[in-house]
Design a protein around this motif. Sequence first.
Motif, PDB file in Angstrom:
ATOM      1  N   LEU A   1     -49.429  30.558 -51.583  1.00 55.36           N
ATOM      2  CA  LEU A   1     -49.016  30.009 -52.885  1.00 55.36           C
ATOM      3  C   LEU A   1     -47.796  30.733 -53.466  1.00 55.36           C
ATOM      4  O   LEU A   1     -47.016  30.131 -54.206  1.00 55.36           O
ATOM      5  N   GLY A   2     -47.627  31.990 -53.136  1.00 57.91           N
ATOM      6  CA  GLY A   2     -46.469  32.735 -53.618  1.00 57.91           C
ATOM      7  C   GLY A   2     -45.180  32.334 -52.942  1.00 57.91           C
ATOM      8  O   GLY A   2     -44.089  32.698 -53.400  1.00 57.91           O
TER       9      GLY A   2
ATOM     10  N   LEU B   1     -43.538  28.808 -76.258  1.00 59.35           N
ATOM     11  CA  LEU B   1     -42.834  29.954 -75.675  1.00 59.35           C
ATOM     12  C   LEU B   1     -41.364  29.592 -75.466  1.00 59.35           C
ATOM     13  O   LEU B   1     -41.028  28.434 -75.185  1.00 59.35           O
TER      14      LEU B   1
ATOM     15  N   GLN C   1     -39.197  33.476 -72.188  1.00 58.35           N
ATOM     16  CA  GLN C   1     -40.590  33.947 -72.109  1.00 58.35           C
ATOM     17  C   GLN C   1     -41.341  33.215 -70.998  1.00 58.35           C
ATOM     18  O   GLN C   1     -42.071  33.824 -70.219  1.00 58.35           O
TER      19      GLN C   1
ATOM     20  N   VAL D   1     -42.973  34.999 -67.744  1.00 59.95           N
ATOM     21  CA  VAL D   1     -44.397  34.924 -67.381  1.00 59.95           C
ATOM     22  C   VAL D   1     -44.549  34.437 -65.939  1.00 59.95           C
ATOM     23  O   VAL D   1     -45.267  35.059 -65.134  1.00 59.95           O
TER      24      VAL D   1
ATOM     25  N   LYS E   1     -43.395  36.995 -63.391  1.00 59.22           N
ATOM     26  CA  LYS E   1     -44.382  38.062 -63.188  1.00 59.22           C
ATOM     27  C   LYS E   1     -45.566  37.555 -62.379  1.00 59.22           C
ATOM     28  O   LYS E   1     -46.117  38.290 -61.556  1.00 59.22           O
ATOM     29  N   LEU E   2     -45.973  36.320 -62.614  1.00 58.28           N
ATOM     30  CA  LEU E   2     -47.077  35.755 -61.818  1.00 58.28           C
ATOM     31  C   LEU E   2     -46.723  35.747 -60.331  1.00 58.28           C
ATOM     32  O   LEU E   2     -47.577  35.975 -59.481  1.00 58.28           O
TER      33      LEU E   2
ATOM     34  N   HIS F   1     -50.354  42.822 -61.920  1.00 56.37           N
ATOM     35  CA  HIS F   1     -49.148  42.182 -62.460  1.00 56.37           C
ATOM     36  C   HIS F   1     -49.422  40.739 -62.870  1.00 56.37           C
ATOM     37  O   HIS F   1     -48.825  40.232 -63.830  1.00 56.37           O
ATOM     38  N   ARG F   2     -50.354  40.085 -62.184  1.00 54.47           N
ATOM     39  CA  ARG F   2     -50.669  38.697 -62.562  1.00 54.47           C
ATOM     40  C   ARG F   2     -51.517  38.672 -63.843  1.00 54.47           C
ATOM     41  O   ARG F   2     -51.354  37.802 -64.690  1.00 54.47           O
TER      42      ARG F   2
ATOM     43  N   ALA G   1     -49.188  39.345 -66.610  1.00 60.41           N
ATOM     44  CA  ALA G   1     -48.362  38.159 -66.892  1.00 60.41           C
ATOM     45  C   ALA G   1     -49.110  37.197 -67.811  1.00 60.41           C
ATOM     46  O   ALA G   1     -48.543  36.658 -68.765  1.00 60.41           O
ATOM     47  N   MET G   2     -50.387  37.004 -67.548  1.00 56.23           N
ATOM     48  CA  MET G   2     -51.167  36.064 -68.360  1.00 56.23           C
ATOM     49  C   MET G   2     -51.410  36.613 -69.771  1.00 56.23           C
ATOM     50  O   MET G   2     -51.344  35.872 -70.752  1.00 56.23           O
TER      51      MET G   2
ATOM     52  N   LEU H   1     -49.458  38.650 -71.297  1.00 50.95           N
ATOM     53  CA  LEU H   1     -48.147  38.523 -71.938  1.00 50.95           C
ATOM     54  C   LEU H   1     -47.937  37.099 -72.425  1.00 50.95           C
ATOM     55  O   LEU H   1     -47.445  36.867 -73.535  1.00 50.95           O
ATOM     56  N   ARG H   2     -48.332  36.120 -71.634  1.00 47.29           N
ATOM     57  CA  ARG H   2     -48.184  34.705 -72.002  1.00 47.29           C
ATOM     58  C   ARG H   2     -48.947  34.415 -73.307  1.00 47.29           C
ATOM     59  O   ARG H   2     -48.431  33.794 -74.220  1.00 47.29           O
TER      60      ARG H   2
ATOM     61  N   TYR I   1     -47.299  36.295 -76.328  1.00 49.94           N
ATOM     62  CA  TYR I   1     -46.119  35.557 -76.802  1.00 49.94           C
ATOM     63  C   TYR I   1     -46.563  34.402 -77.697  1.00 49.94           C
ATOM     64  O   TYR I   1     -45.978  34.139 -78.742  1.00 49.94           O
TER      65      TYR I   1
ATOM     66  N   LEU J   1     -50.503  26.928 -63.385  1.00 52.45           N
ATOM     67  CA  LEU J   1     -51.224  28.176 -63.114  1.00 52.45           C
ATOM     68  C   LEU J   1     -52.032  28.084 -61.817  1.00 52.45           C
ATOM     69  O   LEU J   1     -52.051  29.014 -61.014  1.00 52.45           O
TER      70      LEU J   1
ATOM     71  N   PRO K   1     -49.904  31.903 -57.551  1.00 52.69           N
ATOM     72  CA  PRO K   1     -50.817  32.826 -56.841  1.00 52.69           C
ATOM     73  C   PRO K   1     -51.944  33.384 -57.718  1.00 52.69           C
ATOM     74  O   PRO K   1     -52.764  34.154 -57.230  1.00 52.69           O
ATOM     75  N   LEU K   2     -51.979  33.016 -58.993  1.00 53.35           N
ATOM     76  CA  LEU K   2     -53.033  33.514 -59.897  1.00 53.35           C
ATOM     77  C   LEU K   2     -54.414  33.123 -59.374  1.00 53.35           C
ATOM     78  O   LEU K   2     -54.665  31.954 -59.083  1.00 53.35           O
TER      79      LEU K   2
END
Lengths: 264, 271
Positions: free
Chosen positions: A93-94, A109, A113, A117, A120-121, B13-14, B17-18, B20-21, B24, B101, B105-106
């Motif tokens: 998936l990455g 957002l 932003q 996000v 970073k994911l 990091h994932r 990220a969430m 942070l989302r 925000y 989402l 990769p989450l």
Amino acid sequence: MTIEDTKSGHAATVDRNAAAAIDVAHLVKFYKTNCAVDDISFKIARGSITGLLGGNGAGKTTTIAMIMGLTLPTSGKVSVLGCAMPAQSAEVLGRMNFESPYVDMPMRLTVRQNLTVFGKLYAVSDLKGRIAQLAEDLDLTDFLDRASGKLSAGQKTRVALAKALINAPELLLLDEPTASLDPDTADWIRRHIETYRRSNNATILLASHNMLEVERLCDRVIIMKKGRIEDDDSPEQILLRYNRTTLEEVFLDVARGRDREQAP
Amino acid sequence: MSLVERSHGIAMHRINAMVLRYWYLLVSSWPRMLELVYWPALQIITWGFLQNYISQNAGFFAQAGGTLIGAVILWDILFRGQLGLSISFLEEMWARNLGNLMMSPLKPIEFLISLMIMSLIRLAIGVIPMVILAMFFKFNLFALGLPLIAFFCNLIFTSWSLGIFVSGLVLRNGLGAESIVWTLMFGLMPLACVYYPVSVLPTWLQYVAWALPPTYVFEGMRALLFDHTFRADLMLTALAINVVLFIVSFAIFLGLLNSARRAGTLISGGE
């Protein structure tokens, strides 16, 4: 067999002997008793752009959703970049991404932003640099700090494309990438997709109702109807087979049940 | 060269990220922030004055000042903890962002951990002013001492379990199931014996009440305030039930996620 990238005249090549980017085998999807996808199989070569055509309800979005692992098939197998989906989705998936009119970017957002996000994911290294690069490439710089919900349709599409490219995916799935855009913006988006494929040797699967878009971008076209594959070849070969000059005419032939023999 | 760093297992990091989302989102909207503080503050003021009135007129409450206010605050930890998790999840449904989402990769566990962290952040924003306001009614929550940690942990675990469960329901059934997010906890309220002891309930209903971890917390709070004893046995039993509840709710969430994948609703969401 190697197919030169005749659409753009550039150096990207499509090697059909290399391991397929997408390998779909006997894929079937039933929603309760309704058959959305009916035993389809195809392989998509790495570095190619393939168009998935078909009317509403033909099964395009369901097929793409199964390739992404968002929807589970009733039967059949999907392999993406060598990994079985959805069992090995964590591995792959990455390395892929998508854009679809069925999903939005969070509206409150800002563009920056949102891209932060998702960057970073996807664990994008040098994320600030990547966002700056995408902003420049997709002309987002002027509204990077504006809320995504306050953008025009064309700007939103560019932002969605930036999100889809944030991880420089090897495989990009695009569902109606230029729907509801004016011709100028749509042309701009298509040029960027072409450029991205060329510079990254990326594989792109594109579902579209826009036949000119498919003719311009795609090395290969898969036409779906009622969940089945009606035809699968290069745009040139399909036009020859149906004795038509545009894919739009072919699309109408398929949609209205005129087969190759009946076509003029 | 790949722009992306590969990672396996749970990736911080994932989760970051969430979080942070959601952060925000929270700071971009003053009504969201106000909503977090408004109801808890209103509750403590109403119940604070009621407690003052009762304690002046009834010897029972005069003996155990703060029982009502303590119950209100602990109930709010339970209620706001669940809402904090579920509302962050609902934000994804409202924003039609779930497809983005789920295609990233989450992992589900990372998604849920980020929702739990947001639940704590939202809870802190709502409950800290509440605790300060309670001091004006001569109730210092921190005077409960170390038992407060046991109360808090048990309540937050229950709230997360229920939050995960209702998020799974919304994930599977769409926004048509949204009302469950707001009302589920109120169904628990009479059985958890927030404002009265379990002995008030009919015998057969007491068995149901003792199956719920919050019941142990509210009984424990009353034991502390009335008898000045910390009932560790109650807290350990609550913790054991919470562990089971958490595992079951996580398994149900995964089952509903798979069911949503089978039904093809992840990309469309909707009602």
